[in-house]
Design a protein around this motif. Structure first.
Motif, short mmCIF file in Angstrom:
data_model
loop_
_atom_site.label_atom_id
_atom_site.label_comp_id
_atom_site.label_asym_id
_atom_site.label_seq_id
_atom_site.Cartn_x
_atom_site.Cartn_y
_atom_site.Cartn_z
N THR A 31 0.84 -1.18 0.00
CA THR A 31 0.00 0.00 0.00
C THR A 31 0.88 1.24 0.00
O THR A 31 1.79 1.35 0.83
N PRO A 32 0.70 2.15 -0.94
CA PRO A 32 1.56 3.33 -0.99
C PRO A 32 1.43 4.16 0.27
O PRO A 32 0.34 4.37 0.79
N VAL A 33 2.57 4.59 0.76
CA VAL A 33 2.58 5.43 1.96
C VAL A 33 3.25 6.74 1.60
O VAL A 33 4.13 6.79 0.73
N PRO A 34 2.85 7.81 2.22
CA PRO A 34 3.47 9.11 1.91
C PRO A 34 4.95 9.11 2.27
O PRO A 34 5.35 8.61 3.31
N PHE A 35 5.74 9.69 1.38
CA PHE A 35 7.19 9.73 1.60
C PHE A 35 7.53 10.74 2.68
O PHE A 35 7.01 11.85 2.69
N GLN A 36 8.40 10.34 3.59
CA GLN A 36 8.85 11.22 4.65
C GLN A 36 10.36 11.21 4.68
O GLN A 36 10.98 10.18 4.92
N SER A 37 10.95 12.34 4.42
CA SER A 37 12.40 12.43 4.36
C SER A 37 12.99 12.54 5.76
O SER A 37 12.42 13.15 6.66
N GLY A 38 14.16 11.92 5.93
CA GLY A 38 14.87 12.04 7.20
C GLY A 38 15.85 13.19 7.21
O GLY A 38 16.48 13.46 8.24
N LEU A 39 15.99 13.87 6.06
CA LEU A 39 16.92 15.00 5.97
C LEU A 39 16.24 16.26 6.47
O LEU A 39 15.87 17.15 5.69
N THR A 40 16.07 16.34 7.75
CA THR A 40 15.40 17.48 8.37
C THR A 40 16.40 18.29 9.18
O THR A 40 17.49 17.82 9.51
N LEU A 41 16.01 19.51 9.50
CA LEU A 41 16.87 20.37 10.31
C LEU A 41 17.13 19.73 11.67
O LEU A 41 18.25 19.79 12.20
N LYS A 42 16.12 19.09 12.22
CA LYS A 42 16.26 18.45 13.53
C LYS A 42 17.31 17.34 13.51
O LYS A 42 18.16 17.26 14.40
N SER A 43 17.26 16.49 12.48
CA SER A 43 18.22 15.39 12.41
C SER A 43 19.64 15.89 12.18
O SER A 43 20.60 15.37 12.76
N PHE A 44 19.79 16.95 11.37
CA PHE A 44 21.12 17.50 11.12
C PHE A 44 21.69 18.15 12.37
O PHE A 44 22.88 18.00 12.68
N VAL A 45 20.86 18.89 13.09
CA VAL A 45 21.34 19.56 14.31
C VAL A 45 21.79 18.52 15.34
O VAL A 45 22.87 18.64 15.95
N ILE A 46 20.98 17.49 15.53
CA ILE A 46 21.34 16.45 16.50
C ILE A 46 22.62 15.74 16.07
O ILE A 46 23.51 15.49 16.89
N ALA A 47 22.72 15.42 14.78
CA ALA A 47 23.91 14.72 14.29
C ALA A 47 25.16 15.57 14.46
O ALA A 47 26.20 15.09 14.93
N PHE A 48 25.07 16.86 14.11
CA PHE A 48 26.25 17.72 14.23
C PHE A 48 26.64 17.97 15.69
O PHE A 48 27.81 18.19 15.98
N LEU A 49 25.68 17.93 16.58
CA LEU A 49 26.00 18.04 18.01
C LEU A 49 26.67 16.77 18.53
O LEU A 49 27.53 16.83 19.42
N LEU A 50 26.29 15.63 17.97
CA LEU A 50 26.85 14.36 18.42
C LEU A 50 28.18 14.02 17.77
O LEU A 50 28.93 13.19 18.30
N ILE A 51 28.50 14.63 16.64
CA ILE A 51 29.74 14.30 15.93
C ILE A 51 30.98 14.56 16.78
O ILE A 51 31.84 13.67 16.92
N PRO A 52 31.18 15.76 17.37
CA PRO A 52 32.39 15.95 18.19
C PRO A 52 32.44 15.02 19.40
O PRO A 52 33.52 14.58 19.79
#
Length: 203
Positions: A16-37
């Protein structure tokens, strides 16, 4: 009576087709960049100081540990407001980013790339005749051949932030960074290829 097997087609059930939801969001990038160091400092502590190597075994245990807490915290905040939670796509984005960073700064990557730029010049001697054998084949833009800069790397006792050392290392470092970037892009492109889950025809 034996009969020849007939060709049978196997097809995947239509989803069944489901609406596409991207994981490339501002929230995910901010969390990732905070966790990188934090992740990089964690790897340095584990692999350089304590000589335990979490990046030698996949999936990366320290990233899985981080992901576990992100899932838990995201679930708690999601109960407060759905906008505060983390979707599966966002968690996957953070996971990929932390895995890539961990791989690049790991024992088998960065700790090899840096010495390899100066190894041939540091350990050349009259006995092994490296100077005559292959020094001329080593491109200057990929290697550090300044004697004082090489000695400072292996013996220490000085600072990296010396103009002569920066000039000696900057060019090769940028060249290797470009190579690593191209390498990562190729790997991501290979992962993006659509490979069928099963053959369309089985005999």
């Amino acid at each position: 009576m034996l009969t020849e097997p007939q060709n049978t087609r196997f097809t995947l059930a239509e989803n069944t087709p489901v609406p596409f939801q991207s994981g490339l969001t501002l929230k995910s990038f901010v969390i990732a960049f905070l966790l990188i160091p934090i992740t990089v400092a964690w790897i340095i502590q584990l692999e350089v100081v304590r000589h335990t190597f979490p990046t030698l075994v996949h999936p990366l245990s320290h990233v899985i540990f981080t992901l576990f807490w992100l899932v838990l915290i995201g679930w708690i905040f999601g109960k407060i407001s759905p906008k505060l939670g983390l979707s599966q796509q966002e968690l996957l984005t953070i996971y990929f980013m932390l895995c890539i960073v961990s791989t690049l700064c790991s024992y088998d990557c960065m700790e090899i790339f840096v010495p390899i730029m100066a190894h041939a010049f540091r350990f050349a001697s009259p006995e092994n005749e490296w100077r005559q054998l292959f020094w001329r084949q080593l491109p200057e833009w990929l290697t550090v051949h300044d004697e004082k800069a090489v000695t400072a790397l292996y013996e220490g006792g000085t600072s990296l932030y010396v103009e002569r050392y920066i000039k000696a290392w900057l060019g090769p470092a940028v060249a290797w960074m470009a190579f690593i970037f191209a390498w990562m892009v190729v790997m991501l492109c290979i992962n993006a290829l659509k490979i069928p889950l099963c053959p369309s025809r089985v005999v």
